[in-house]
Design a protein around this motif. Sequence first.
Motif, PDB file in Angstrom:
ATOM      1  N   ARG A   1       8.182  24.227 -43.744  1.00 49.87           N
ATOM      2  CA  ARG A   1       9.273  24.250 -42.774  1.00 49.87           C
ATOM      3  C   ARG A   1       9.275  25.662 -42.218  1.00 49.87           C
ATOM      4  NH1 ARG A   1      14.133  23.792 -44.672  1.00 49.87           N
ATOM      5  NH2 ARG A   1      15.019  22.368 -43.132  1.00 49.87           N
ATOM      6  N   VAL A   2       9.103  25.795 -40.899  1.00 45.09           N
ATOM      7  CA  VAL A   2       8.847  27.103 -40.299  1.00 45.09           C
ATOM      8  C   VAL A   2      10.040  27.563 -39.473  1.00 45.09           C
ATOM      9  CG1 VAL A   2       7.280  28.465 -38.884  1.00 45.09           C
ATOM     10  CG2 VAL A   2       6.393  26.510 -40.197  1.00 45.09           C
ATOM     11  N   LEU A   3      10.613  28.682 -39.869  1.00 43.81           N
ATOM     12  CA  LEU A   3      11.636  29.353 -39.072  1.00 43.81           C
ATOM     13  C   LEU A   3      10.918  30.431 -38.270  1.00 43.81           C
ATOM     14  CD1 LEU A   3      14.711  29.579 -38.486  1.00 43.81           C
ATOM     15  CD2 LEU A   3      14.779  31.360 -40.248  1.00 43.81           C
ATOM     16  N   THR A   4      10.618  30.140 -37.024  1.00 46.65           N
ATOM     17  CA  THR A   4       9.731  31.019 -36.253  1.00 46.65           C
ATOM     18  C   THR A   4      10.397  32.325 -35.837  1.00 46.65           C
ATOM     19  OG1 THR A   4      10.346  30.083 -34.097  1.00 46.65           O
ATOM     20  CG2 THR A   4       8.557  28.988 -35.318  1.00 46.65           C
ATOM     21  N   CYS A   5      11.727  32.340 -35.752  1.00 48.14           N
ATOM     22  CA  CYS A   5      12.484  33.481 -35.208  1.00 48.14           C
ATOM     23  C   CYS A   5      12.112  33.758 -33.754  1.00 48.14           C
ATOM     24  CB  CYS A   5      12.310  34.724 -36.087  1.00 48.14           C
ATOM     25  SG  CYS A   5      13.140  34.570 -37.689  1.00 48.14           S
ATOM     26  N   SER A   6      11.698  32.709 -33.059  1.00 44.24           N
ATOM     27  CA  SER A   6      11.396  32.801 -31.629  1.00 44.24           C
ATOM     28  C   SER A   6      12.468  32.119 -30.788  1.00 44.24           C
ATOM     29  CB  SER A   6      10.043  32.134 -31.330  1.00 44.24           C
ATOM     30  OG  SER A   6       9.000  32.754 -32.049  1.00 44.24           O
ATOM     31  N   GLY A   7      13.422  31.464 -31.444  1.00 42.22           N
ATOM     32  CA  GLY A   7      14.435  30.704 -30.722  1.00 42.22           C
ATOM     33  C   GLY A   7      15.760  31.421 -30.657  1.00 42.22           C
ATOM     34  N   GLY A   8      16.825  30.632 -30.450  1.00 44.53           N
ATOM     35  CA  GLY A   8      18.153  31.188 -30.327  1.00 44.53           C
ATOM     36  C   GLY A   8      18.829  31.399 -31.663  1.00 44.53           C
TER      37      GLY A   8
ATOM     38  N   ASP B   1       2.692  23.117 -39.713  1.00 43.89           N
ATOM     39  CA  ASP B   1       1.686  23.874 -40.447  1.00 43.89           C
ATOM     40  C   ASP B   1       1.508  25.222 -39.743  1.00 43.89           C
ATOM     41  OD1 ASP B   1       1.362  21.581 -41.954  1.00 43.89           O
ATOM     42  OD2 ASP B   1      -0.439  20.933 -40.866  1.00 43.89           O
ATOM     43  N   VAL B   2       1.004  26.194 -40.489  1.00 41.13           N
ATOM     44  CA  VAL B   2       0.707  27.506 -39.914  1.00 41.13           C
ATOM     45  C   VAL B   2      -0.754  27.820 -40.214  1.00 41.13           C
ATOM     46  CG1 VAL B   2       1.266  29.965 -39.896  1.00 41.13           C
ATOM     47  CG2 VAL B   2       3.089  28.279 -40.311  1.00 41.13           C
ATOM     48  N   LEU B   3      -1.541  27.996 -39.151  1.00 50.48           N
ATOM     49  CA  LEU B   3      -2.945  28.365 -39.293  1.00 50.48           C
ATOM     50  C   LEU B   3      -3.090  29.856 -39.077  1.00 50.48           C
ATOM     51  CD1 LEU B   3      -5.925  27.544 -39.674  1.00 50.48           C
ATOM     52  CD2 LEU B   3      -6.037  27.227 -37.177  1.00 50.48           C
ATOM     53  N   ILE B   4      -3.735  30.503 -40.027  1.00 50.20           N
ATOM     54  CA  ILE B   4      -3.940  31.951 -39.965  1.00 50.20           C
ATOM     55  C   ILE B   4      -5.435  32.224 -39.875  1.00 50.20           C
ATOM     56  CG2 ILE B   4      -3.639  34.128 -41.217  1.00 50.20           C
ATOM     57  CD1 ILE B   4      -1.250  32.663 -42.662  1.00 50.20           C
ATOM     58  N   GLU B   5      -5.812  33.041 -38.922  1.00 55.17           N
ATOM     59  CA  GLU B   5      -7.202  33.483 -38.788  1.00 55.17           C
ATOM     60  C   GLU B   5      -7.240  34.996 -38.908  1.00 55.17           C
ATOM     61  OE1 GLU B   5      -8.929  32.004 -35.207  1.00 55.17           O
ATOM     62  OE2 GLU B   5      -8.996  29.926 -35.923  1.00 55.17           O
ATOM     63  N   GLY B   6      -7.910  35.481 -39.935  1.00 59.77           N
ATOM     64  CA  GLY B   6      -7.927  36.913 -40.174  1.00 59.77           C
ATOM     65  C   GLY B   6      -6.530  37.417 -40.471  1.00 59.77           C
ATOM     66  N   GLU B   7      -6.068  38.399 -39.704  1.00 61.56           N
ATOM     67  CA  GLU B   7      -4.758  38.998 -39.927  1.00 61.56           C
ATOM     68  C   GLU B   7      -3.632  38.308 -39.164  1.00 61.56           C
ATOM     69  OE1 GLU B   7      -5.299  43.677 -40.889  1.00 61.56           O
ATOM     70  OE2 GLU B   7      -5.209  43.133 -38.757  1.00 61.56           O
ATOM     71  N   ARG B   8      -3.990  37.377 -38.264  1.00 62.56           N
ATOM     72  CA  ARG B   8      -2.992  36.901 -37.313  1.00 62.56           C
ATOM     73  C   ARG B   8      -2.759  35.399 -37.372  1.00 62.56           C
ATOM     74  NH1 ARG B   8      -1.591  40.909 -33.586  1.00 62.56           N
ATOM     75  NH2 ARG B   8      -2.796  42.816 -33.947  1.00 62.56           N
ATOM     76  N   VAL B   9      -1.603  35.020 -36.882  1.00 62.48           N
ATOM     77  CA  VAL B   9      -1.266  33.608 -36.760  1.00 62.48           C
ATOM     78  C   VAL B   9      -2.070  33.023 -35.606  1.00 62.48           C
ATOM     79  CG1 VAL B   9       0.571  31.949 -36.257  1.00 62.48           C
ATOM     80  CG2 VAL B   9       1.054  33.961 -37.682  1.00 62.48           C
TER      81      VAL B   9
ATOM     82  N   ASP C   1       3.123  44.326 -34.043  1.00 61.77           N
ATOM     83  CA  ASP C   1       3.061  42.925 -33.607  1.00 61.77           C
ATOM     84  C   ASP C   1       3.548  42.015 -34.726  1.00 61.77           C
ATOM     85  OD1 ASP C   1       1.991  43.624 -31.149  1.00 61.77           O
ATOM     86  OD2 ASP C   1      -0.081  43.406 -31.819  1.00 61.77           O
ATOM     87  N   THR C   2       4.793  42.141 -35.081  1.00 68.98           N
ATOM     88  CA  THR C   2       5.369  41.370 -36.183  1.00 68.98           C
ATOM     89  C   THR C   2       6.737  40.863 -35.769  1.00 68.98           C
ATOM     90  OG1 THR C   2       6.371  43.352 -37.145  1.00 68.98           O
ATOM     91  CG2 THR C   2       4.176  42.772 -37.928  1.00 68.98           C
ATOM     92  N   GLY C   3       7.338  40.032 -36.632  1.00 74.67           N
ATOM     93  CA  GLY C   3       8.721  39.642 -36.436  1.00 74.67           C
ATOM     94  C   GLY C   3       8.950  38.222 -35.995  1.00 74.67           C
ATOM     95  N   GLN C   4       7.866  37.492 -35.674  1.00 70.63           N
ATOM     96  CA  GLN C   4       7.971  36.080 -35.339  1.00 70.63           C
ATOM     97  C   GLN C   4       6.761  35.367 -35.935  1.00 70.63           C
ATOM     98  OE1 GLN C   4       9.021  35.210 -31.109  1.00 70.63           O
ATOM     99  NE2 GLN C   4       9.120  37.432 -30.864  1.00 70.63           N
ATOM    100  N   VAL C   5       6.932  34.093 -36.222  1.00 68.94           N
ATOM    101  CA  VAL C   5       5.798  33.268 -36.631  1.00 68.94           C
ATOM    102  C   VAL C   5       5.291  32.627 -35.347  1.00 68.94           C
ATOM    103  CG1 VAL C   5       4.949  31.489 -38.199  1.00 68.94           C
ATOM    104  CG2 VAL C   5       6.967  32.834 -38.826  1.00 68.94           C
ATOM    105  N   ARG C   6       4.358  33.323 -34.716  1.00 70.18           N
ATOM    106  CA  ARG C   6       3.920  32.927 -33.386  1.00 70.18           C
ATOM    107  C   ARG C   6       2.457  33.287 -33.190  1.00 70.18           C
ATOM    108  NH1 ARG C   6       4.201  35.631 -28.516  1.00 70.18           N
ATOM    109  NH2 ARG C   6       5.604  37.260 -29.271  1.00 70.18           N
ATOM    110  N   GLU C   7       1.755  32.468 -32.465  1.00 70.94           N
ATOM    111  CA  GLU C   7       0.334  32.684 -32.211  1.00 70.94           C
ATOM    112  C   GLU C   7       0.093  34.096 -31.678  1.00 70.94           C
ATOM    113  OE1 GLU C   7      -3.258  30.926 -29.360  1.00 70.94           O
ATOM    114  OE2 GLU C   7      -1.366  29.817 -29.563  1.00 70.94           O
TER     115      GLU C   7
END
Length: 413
Positions: free
Chosen positions: A11-18, A27-35, A363-369
């Motif tokens: 369950r993903v709280l992206t912190c990109s919304g209101g 699901d969250v796919l991570i490649e290397g250091e980044r989402v 470049d942090t603070g949201q679960v975002r591509e």
Amino acid sequence: MAERTLLTNARVLTCSGGPHEKPLEADVLIEGERVAAVAPGIGTDSARIVDLRGATVLPGLGDAHVHLSWPLDFVFDHAAVAAADPGPHMLDVAAVTRTFLESGYTTVIGAGTTQPLDDLHAKDAIDRGLVPGPRIVPSGPMIAEVDGLGGDGEMMEVASDAESLREIVARQCDLGVRALKLFISGDGVVPEFPSDDVYMNDEMLSAAVEEADRHGAFLTVHARGSASVAMAARTGVRIVHHACFLDDAALKALEARRDDIWVCPGLHYLYAMVSGHAEPYGMTPERIEAAGYPLELRSQIEGMHRLRESGIKILSGGDFGHQWTRHGTYAAELQRYVELAGMTPVEAIHTATRNTGPAAGLDTGQVREGLLADLLVVDGDPSADVSVLLDPALRRAVMKGGKFAYVNPEVYP
């Protein structure tokens, strides 16, 4: 190809919304250091798959008012820490960096060291993989003005004019400091330096901002009174700590810099003091009253409402480390924002996530591509109850740069 990790059944709280955002099943796919992706049903044959079994993923948290120098058993004796043997002292600092990371905090912004190189040594050790810890925006010794709080030079570097301040900033930046902390107001806990005192001036702060910017660094200030807050805003300071008293002039100055200034209240510290949590350590009710902290707490709560109404960005940062604001209880700051300042749980979490990343220049603070995969995995729903973030038993894991930096041994033995 970069290493790939797929977090499934999350369950993903992206912190990109209101401010009322709810976790989404994804699901969250991570490649290397980044989402790389956040979506339901991501399929891949070439990734390490981690089944989170319904846990919540949110961005790693950040604290913007950190004193790594203060050990786990710190009370209020700054001089003893400054005089401590540097070897054992750095082991204390390492214990603090580990505590931040295990508490879900993947970014900290330094707000002044007690031994000069504490933040820089800690950052170097963490970056080299020698000790666990968060990303550090390092500070150096705090900086005071002659005749101001700290102006005796025992615990801080001291400037007398714009040129001497510029020299101090340049010297600290050359060492690697990136967040320089200036004392531009008093603090009622030291009665001879009341909170509404103002130290330094526009010329000094403008020179310091210019010099810091030249080195890719920024200024933070201890500013409790409204006049000091207004001065910080109009001269280009990035982070204003405390801002306990805000008049119309201070608010107007902050509004003029709405896009590139942040206020970091430290609300829980005042709350703990006024609520008697520090009384066993010598902070008697009489001393708290003499400091003016009850009035200051009421004023700060009112000011936070005004900051929110004006769209001024607030950062979580609690001056933690005293026994009444112990290391490891950092999310209590978020709890106070909900209980006292009227924020929703998600709005409070934003102060430690999507607000902190830009303030730190990361470049942090949201679960975002595309953003760094600094993530916290917890049981429960922090969007409904922010106190979930305070319970160590509910923390499953912490990721930093796409790698598991902490895994709770009680959950995954």
